[in-house]
Design a protein around this motif. Structure first.
Motif, PDB file in Angstrom:
ATOM      1  N   TYR A 212       0.825  -1.216   0.000  1.00 19.22           N
ATOM      2  CA  TYR A 212       0.000   0.000   0.000  1.00 19.22           C
ATOM      3  C   TYR A 212       0.860   1.267   0.000  1.00 19.22           C
ATOM      4  O   TYR A 212       0.624   2.188  -0.783  1.00 19.22           O
ATOM      5  N   THR A 213       1.834   1.302   0.900  1.00 22.88           N
ATOM      6  CA  THR A 213       2.652   2.503   1.051  1.00 22.88           C
ATOM      7  C   THR A 213       3.302   2.969  -0.250  1.00 22.88           C
ATOM      8  O   THR A 213       3.328   4.173  -0.528  1.00 22.88           O
ATOM      9  N   PRO A 214       3.825   2.076  -1.104  1.00 25.62           N
ATOM     10  CA  PRO A 214       4.398   2.551  -2.376  1.00 25.62           C
ATOM     11  C   PRO A 214       3.382   3.285  -3.253  1.00 25.62           C
ATOM     12  O   PRO A 214       3.759   4.192  -4.008  1.00 25.62           O
ATOM     13  N   LEU A 215       2.094   2.937  -3.132  1.00 23.02           N
ATOM     14  CA  LEU A 215       1.067   3.577  -3.946  1.00 23.02           C
ATOM     15  C   LEU A 215       0.732   4.979  -3.450  1.00 23.02           C
ATOM     16  O   LEU A 215       0.151   5.778  -4.188  1.00 23.02           O
ATOM     17  N   TYR A 216       1.089   5.287  -2.207  1.00 25.62           N
ATOM     18  CA  TYR A 216       0.833   6.623  -1.673  1.00 25.62           C
ATOM     19  C   TYR A 216       1.601   7.689  -2.448  1.00 25.62           C
ATOM     20  O   TYR A 216       1.238   8.874  -2.418  1.00 25.62           O
ATOM     21  N   GLU A 217       2.657   7.274  -3.112  1.00 26.03           N
ATOM     22  CA  GLU A 217       3.486   8.229  -3.849  1.00 26.03           C
ATOM     23  C   GLU A 217       2.707   8.919  -4.976  1.00 26.03           C
ATOM     24  O   GLU A 217       3.089   9.993  -5.437  1.00 26.03           O
ATOM     25  N   TYR A 218       1.631   8.308  -5.428  1.00 26.02           N
ATOM     26  CA  TYR A 218       0.817   8.938  -6.470  1.00 26.02           C
ATOM     27  C   TYR A 218       0.087  10.176  -5.949  1.00 26.02           C
ATOM     28  O   TYR A 218      -0.251  11.071  -6.725  1.00 26.02           O
ATOM     29  N   MET A 219      -0.178  10.217  -4.639  1.00 26.44           N
ATOM     30  CA  MET A 219      -0.994  11.293  -4.083  1.00 26.44           C
ATOM     31  C   MET A 219      -0.228  12.617  -4.035  1.00 26.44           C
ATOM     32  O   MET A 219       0.898  12.675  -3.563  1.00 26.44           O
ATOM     33  N   ASN A 220      -0.880  13.667  -4.504  1.00 26.55           N
ATOM     34  CA  ASN A 220      -0.303  15.009  -4.442  1.00 26.55           C
ATOM     35  C   ASN A 220      -0.651  15.728  -3.142  1.00 26.55           C
ATOM     36  O   ASN A 220       0.099  16.608  -2.702  1.00 26.55           O
ATOM     37  N   THR A 221      -1.783  15.376  -2.545  1.00 26.29           N
ATOM     38  CA  THR A 221      -2.189  16.004  -1.291  1.00 26.29           C
ATOM     39  C   THR A 221      -3.091  15.047  -0.514  1.00 26.29           C
ATOM     40  O   THR A 221      -3.712  14.152  -1.094  1.00 26.29           O
ATOM     41  N   TRP A 222      -3.127  15.247   0.809  1.00 23.91           N
ATOM     42  CA  TRP A 222      -3.888  14.359   1.693  1.00 23.91           C
ATOM     43  C   TRP A 222      -4.890  15.151   2.515  1.00 23.91           C
ATOM     44  O   TRP A 222      -4.567  16.218   3.053  1.00 23.91           O
ATOM     45  N   VAL A 223      -6.103  14.611   2.638  1.00 23.84           N
ATOM     46  CA  VAL A 223      -7.171  15.199   3.454  1.00 23.84           C
ATOM     47  C   VAL A 223      -7.549  14.186   4.528  1.00 23.84           C
ATOM     48  O   VAL A 223      -7.738  13.003   4.240  1.00 23.84           O
ATOM     49  N   PHE A 224      -7.688  14.654   5.767  1.00 26.76           N
ATOM     50  CA  PHE A 224      -7.956  13.757   6.898  1.00 26.76           C
ATOM     51  C   PHE A 224      -9.178  14.238   7.672  1.00 26.76           C
ATOM     52  O   PHE A 224      -9.212  15.369   8.168  1.00 26.76           O
ATOM     53  N   LEU A 225     -10.197  13.372   7.764  1.00 29.54           N
ATOM     54  CA  LEU A 225     -11.343  13.609   8.641  1.00 29.54           C
ATOM     55  C   LEU A 225     -11.060  12.869   9.945  1.00 29.54           C
ATOM     56  O   LEU A 225     -11.142  11.643  10.008  1.00 29.54           O
ATOM     57  N   GLN A 226     -10.713  13.608  10.972  1.00 25.78           N
ATOM     58  CA  GLN A 226     -10.189  13.025  12.215  1.00 25.78           C
ATOM     59  C   GLN A 226     -11.310  12.844  13.247  1.00 25.78           C
ATOM     60  O   GLN A 226     -11.824  13.810  13.805  1.00 25.78           O
ATOM     61  N   ALA A 227     -11.665  11.594  13.494  1.00 34.43           N
ATOM     62  CA  ALA A 227     -12.697  11.265  14.481  1.00 34.43           C
ATOM     63  C   ALA A 227     -12.188  11.557  15.892  1.00 34.43           C
ATOM     64  O   ALA A 227     -10.978  11.572  16.134  1.00 34.43           O
TER      65      ALA A 227
END
Length: 302
Positions: A212-227
């Protein structure tokens, strides 16, 4: 502003959301889209994108509203910002039921249950990401939770032309693997009874790190909905299941309250880990209360 309001209202009607979602969208998510639009345009001007789409990763535990947010963002990017946008869900990349049964027989019985890393087809995910990055036509899988299996290819999402924005959402999308010492102690009754030697959780953690982690490299930005905590997940998951019941009827695959209580234990370890760590790596963080109201937001400029 009237055009924007109308577009959001259209989305609210389509998704059968409460009218109050309009104020949430205008206060919290319009600025988010504005910021991402600015970053996207800036990367294009600098020639950093090579005409590849801009990838957005959205992380949030079950019931946090990540699918609703992803849909809203895609709707606004397409209709308001005039960018062709699509939404992908980690859930749609689940292995087929037969493949999960094979994992349950060859690796660990708990892998028969979809959800955790190691139960998704990351090879297929990689192929989809690569095709999108290269502006190639691609078919994106659809998973039918009402039958707990992948839908026929005829029902897959077909992308035939280049897109500007790709939104990828998932409950553990972006989550990093745990340290080995964190795996030593069970976190709930499920792990104590069915994973006493840690085989399952170590397999999940290894899959997260290596596939999974290698595929994160495609992401340009991250959004987090923090419970606020993992305790909120049960109530939110109950609401999700009720919506599914209303959509497809009371079929045998709809979970009871007791089933859900067992089901969320599969997610507990990594959900708690994500709540403690992901805020440090995400670009946009929205803090939720127990009623899923946003209480504050933060932008980690990088």
């Amino acid at each position: 502003m009237q055009q924007l309001t109308t577009l959001i209202e259209q989305y609210i009607i389509k998704e059968k959301l409460p009218k109050a979602y309009l104020d949430v969208a205008l206060k919290w998510f319009k600025p988010l889209c504005d910021s991402i639009q600015l970053h996207h345009n800036k990367s294009n001007k600098l020639g950093l994108s090579s005409n590849s789409p801009y990838f957005i990763g959205v992380n949030g535990c079950q019931g946090s509203g990540k699918s609703t947010l992803s849909g809203l963002m895609s709707h606004l990017f397409t209709t308001y910002y005039e960018k062709k946008s699509i939404v992908l869900s980690l859930d749609d990349f689940y292995y087929m039921k037969a493949e999960r049964m094979n994992l349950s027989q060859t690796v660990h019985p708990l892998l028969a249950m979809r959800g955790v890393p190691g139960t998704h087809d990351t090879q297929l995910m990689s192929q989809v990401f690569q095709s999108l990055a290269l502006n190639q036509a691609v078919d994106i899988p659809t998973f039918d939770k009402s039958i707990d299996d992948r839908a026929p290819v005829s029902q897959w999402q077909k992308i035939i032309s280049p897109v500007d924005i790709v939104i990828m959402e998932g409950w553990c999308w972006g989550t990093q693997a745990q340290e080995e010492q964190a795996l030593e102690t069970a976190v709930n009754e499920l792990e104590e009874k069915h994973d006493g030697d840690g085989t399952w959780r170590r397999y999940v953690n290894s899959a997260l790190k290596n596939s999974y982690t290698p595929l994160y490299e495609y992401m340009n930005t991250w959004v987090f909905l923090q419970a606020p905590s993992f305790d909120a997940v049960y109530a939110w998951r109950l609401q999700q299941e009720e919506k599914l019941r209303q959509r497809v009827g009371n079929v045998s695959t709809i979970m009871s309250d007791e089933d859900i209580l067992i089901f969320i234990q599969y997610y507990q370890r990594l959900t708690q880990h994500t709540l403690c760590t992901f805020g440090n790596q995400a670009d946009f963080i929205f803090t939720l209360d127990n009623s899923r109201n946003i209480t504050k937001s933060r932008h980690n400029a990088k």
